[in-house]
Design an enzyme around this catalytic site. Structure first.
Site, mmCIF file in Angstrom:
data_model
loop_
_atom_site.group_PDB
_atom_site.id
_atom_site.type_symbol
_atom_site.label_atom_id
_atom_site.label_comp_id
_atom_site.label_asym_id
_atom_site.label_seq_id
_atom_site.Cartn_x
_atom_site.Cartn_y
_atom_site.Cartn_z
ATOM 1 N N ARG A 1 0.823 -1.214 0.000
ATOM 2 C CA ARG A 1 0.000 0.000 0.000
ATOM 3 C C ARG A 1 0.855 1.262 0.000
ATOM 4 N NH1 ARG A 1 -3.364 -3.727 2.959
ATOM 5 N NH2 ARG A 1 -2.236 -3.215 4.866
ATOM 6 N N GLU B 1 3.755 -10.565 15.256
ATOM 7 C CA GLU B 1 3.162 -11.088 16.479
ATOM 8 C C GLU B 1 3.707 -12.490 16.749
ATOM 9 O OE1 GLU B 1 -1.344 -11.359 18.387
ATOM 10 O OE2 GLU B 1 -1.068 -11.239 16.224
#
Lengths: 295, 183
Positions: free
Chosen positions: A180, A217
């Protein structure tokens, strides 16, 4: 009022209410309690009909609950575009959070923003961003900028705000993080006369690369940049659509600094401030247009 | 106009010289056309965009669809300059909202291209942008996606064409505009 101590006369003797009886009587008087009892007992009733369906029955019962309240969309950062000072970090006190409770208040917000001397383009940009709950996994409120790209005015304003900030500041490199960052970086680079350097996931760039690892994570990932794309002494900005934990941007900063580039600023459309990504950026300042709650 | 190529324009040669060819990437035998070196030259990058913008600005294009990820480098600047919306066409599971998808063939197996439902409306005039056309499979999938929602695909625009792979023939009759051929 029923005397809770005494029930009846049985064969001439007083028989007192048992504890269970007292509770039931109290519940019968109290309407809310009645519904709670039914609520509690209903699944068990159905279970007795078909013991295998307990879990799905409870689940389908939860689906009958009313929908959650509307998501608080965006708090707006309204800025008076301070000049770039190096090295500096934007002070939290310089940010003014502009509450944005509903998309339909966009024109009110624009007027208020103008009154405050803030950039009136920001409310429209903020309201064009769509929030998608539970993507890519439950609990995450995903900030979808594709709807901003469908609004030609909002997209143009987004680029214009960045270009106004960085034009004429001697910036020779705009680095954009895949994918993006590729949408916002090139228009900015073209407008300020800088080169655009894509920073990509592993094995996408065909030439010789340098790479930097960063934490996810669970586990780690890498971003890569072509060797020779940038030169020592160049001044760079790093673009992405959003900063969350700051891991990707921090890796991008390290990659560029390793080859002797000076990071003037990191620029994102959206910040999720609760995730404290700003802290990972070291000395590099962060410029953003919109803040949003992470979840 | 038998070939939609900007043959006369002097800017083309400047762009062509900036494209770097990387042999044996991603695998042996492939001469990979690396456009990142074009992006490093502000003039060459600007000329690339200008050539497309000059071609499309008066064609009433309402949608520029760019194919992930290198289509994202060229599509948005074109969209901004001609006043069209930009619609990203992405690999599976990247777009967060409701999507429609189109499958296409790879050398081994299949892949999918996805687009958000509602991004494009019936009657939109669309341009599909990618850095390069090889076999044309991805572009064909993009055309299918757009036509399924009622858009009219006006043209496909690529910086580079590999004509020997005949991708042009897989575009369902849609014209192709490219700047540079590599043989």
């Amino acid at each position: 009022m029923i005397n809770m101590c005494k029930k009846k006369r049985h064969q001439g003797r007083c028989v007192y209410y048992s504890g269970v009886e007292k509770a039931l009587i109290t519940a019968l008087i109290n309407y809310r309690s009645v519904s709670k009892i039914i609520t509690f007992l209903f699944p068990f009733f159905l279970r007795s009909q078909n013991p295998n369906n307990m879990q799905s029955i409870v689940s389908s019962y939860h689906l009958c609950l009313p929908p959650p309240p509307p998501v608080l969309r965006h708090r707006l950062i309204c800025q008076s575009l301070p000049p770039i000072r190096l090295p500096s970090r934007r002070s939290p006190t310089s940010l003014r959070l502009f509450p944005c409770a509903a998309v339909s208040r966009e024109s009110e917000m624009a007027a208020a923003a103008k009154e405050d001397g803030q950039d009136p383009r920001i409310p429209k940009i903020a309201s064009s961003i769509r929030v998608i709950p539970d993507f890519p996994k439950p609990g995450i409120m995903f900030q979808d900028i594709t709807t901003l790209l469908l609004d030609t005015e909002a997209f143009k304003d987004t680029i214009d705000i960045f270009v106004e900030r960085y034009k004429g500041k001697g910036i020779s490199v705009v680095a954009g993080v895949e994918a993006r960052g590729f949408i916002f970086g090139p228009p900015i680079a073209l407008a300020i006369g800088a080169k655009f350097v894509p920073m990509r996931k592993p094995k996408k760039l065909p030439g010789k690369v340098i790479s930097e690892e960063y934490s996810l994570e669970y586990g780690t990932d890498k971003i890569e940049m072509h060797v020779g794309a940038v030169e020592p002494g160049e001044r760079a900005i790093i673009i992405d659509d959003l900063i969350a934990t700051g891991g990707t941007l921090a890796a991008a900063i390290r990659l560029l600094e390793r080859v002797g580039v000076k990071i003037v600023e990191c620029a994102c459309v959206i910040e999720l401030p609760e995730l404290n990504g700003r802290e990972k950026l070291g000395e590099a300042p962060l410029f953003i247009l919109v803040t949003s709650d992470a979840a | 106009m038998s070939r939609n190529k900007q043959e006369e324009d002097p800017r083309i040669n400047g762009i062509k010289t900036k494209i770097r060819v990387v042999p044996d990437f991603p695998k042996k035998g492939i001469m990979f056309q690396d456009i990142t070196t074009v992006l490093l030259d502000p003039k060459a990058f600007k000329d690339t965009i200008d050539l497309f913008v000059e071609r499309y600005r008066d064609k009433n294009i309402s949608v520029v669809a760019g194919i992930e990820a290198r289509g994202f480098l060229f599509g948005p600047p074109i969209a901004l300059a001609i006043g069209a919306k930009f619609v990203p066409l992405r690999k599976p599971k990247k777009l967060p909202g409701e999507t429609i998808f189109e499958e296409y063939e790879l050398e081994y197996g299949n892949d999918r291209l996805e687009m958000h439902v509602g991004a494009v409306e019936a009657g939109d005039r669309a341009l599909v942008v990618d850095d390069l056309i090889a076999t044309g499979g991805t572009l064909c999938a993009a055309i299918n996606l757009l036509e399924r929602v009622g858009a009219e695909v006006v043209e496909c625009a690529c910086v580079i064409e590999l004509p020997e792979l005949k991708g042009r023939q897989r575009l369902k009759g849609k014209p192709l505009c490219m700047l540079v051929e590599y043989r």
